[in-house]
Design an enzyme around this catalytic site. Sequence first.
Site, mmCIF file in Angstrom:
data_model
loop_
_atom_site.group_PDB
_atom_site.id
_atom_site.type_symbol
_atom_site.label_atom_id
_atom_site.label_comp_id
_atom_site.label_asym_id
_atom_site.label_seq_id
_atom_site.Cartn_x
_atom_site.Cartn_y
_atom_site.Cartn_z
ATOM 1 C CE1 TYR A 109 -3.740 2.533 1.017
ATOM 2 C CE2 TYR A 109 -1.946 3.550 2.245
ATOM 3 C CZ TYR A 109 -3.217 3.610 1.707
ATOM 4 O OH TYR A 109 -3.959 4.755 1.842
ATOM 5 C CD GLU A 198 -6.074 4.476 -0.951
ATOM 6 O OE1 GLU A 198 -6.078 4.693 0.277
ATOM 7 O OE2 GLU A 198 -7.089 4.136 -1.598
#
Length: 388
Positions: A109, A198
């Site tokens: 991530y 993101e």
Amino acid sequence: MDIKEYQAKRLFKKYSIFTLESQVVQTAEDAFDFAEKSKGNVFAVKAQILAGGRGKGGGIKIVKSSQEVKKSTQDLLGSYLVTPQTSKKGEFVSQVLIEKACDIKKEYYLAFLLDPLSSRVVVMSSSEGGMDIEEVSEKTPEKILKIPIHSFLGFQDWMAWELASFLGLKKREEVQEFMNLSKKIYKLFIEKDANLIEINPLVKTKQDEFIALDAKMSFDENALYRQAELQKIYNEQEKNESEFIAREHGLSFISLDGEIACMVNGAGLAMATMDIIKLYGGEPANFLDVGGGAEVLKVTKAFEIILKSKKVKSILVNIFGGIMKCDVIATALIKASQEIKIKVPIIVRLEGTRSQEAIELLKKSNLNFTTVDSLDTAAQKSVELARG
């Protein structure tokens, strides 16, 4: 301003950030043609909506043939996808992204976001890619590294190296590739006035290449005047028609699901008005801030936008007249109401400069106005009249 995954990945490509071969389609036939030409064995079929959580809502399907690509695309197009981040109705799917799969070795991530508390950009990373980062943050916060970035010094090499080390990257080549990748993302973040970029998951393939498997981006709408490319995307987005019209006329409008429409000057007062409607058992149909001025054209357009919703049963006008005098606002309300012949009841609460003169004007108009003295009474009356 949020954008869809395929639009975000187009920006990634301009900054030399690796993504998989893909194509956005609006028909099942185009999806089939892409799958046939790409000669892949496994594909991801992804609904293109602005809300997150698509996987949980069935909006991402992994398939193993061109025929399955076609069938999955048919199932998604024209549907309303419900995810943890949408309303109960869901978001309409008019586009689907078909993407070739890759051999995944590890998922990570990575995100750059604007922290509202410190007003600084923060970079976040975790080795638990592919999962809800909120869940990881709650249950295993030690698996997330957050580094605030100095506004003047910017994203520095030591930060990228620390992120790579935290993720367990050890080979010189992969550490260098990750550092280059993270610096490219930060460059995109700053140059495009982003609030969030993101990647979840960011994958490392079996060939030790880093690929953005997903992309979520949000940008500062107030900076669109200097972002021509993003302005074009904004105009092409499947925005709520009323919200788009409102923006063109200098109105701040967000459509909601209730039955009591609001017309207010000032964002804070608008939020308070919505809260008190709910306090008395009603549901707001919209957020609408007409701003400091309330000339006839703007008020007329505000009424037109409000009445596009067939759910609206009453309209609550809550105006505080400061620099703008209340009698001027009342005149605008009367002219606008006459012009578009509003049939639903309008409850008006005016406070401030020349409010008494304004109330007299409204009473003498013989139009469908109910004037009240307090916001409490206005909210109660709005709920009462909405329920008939």
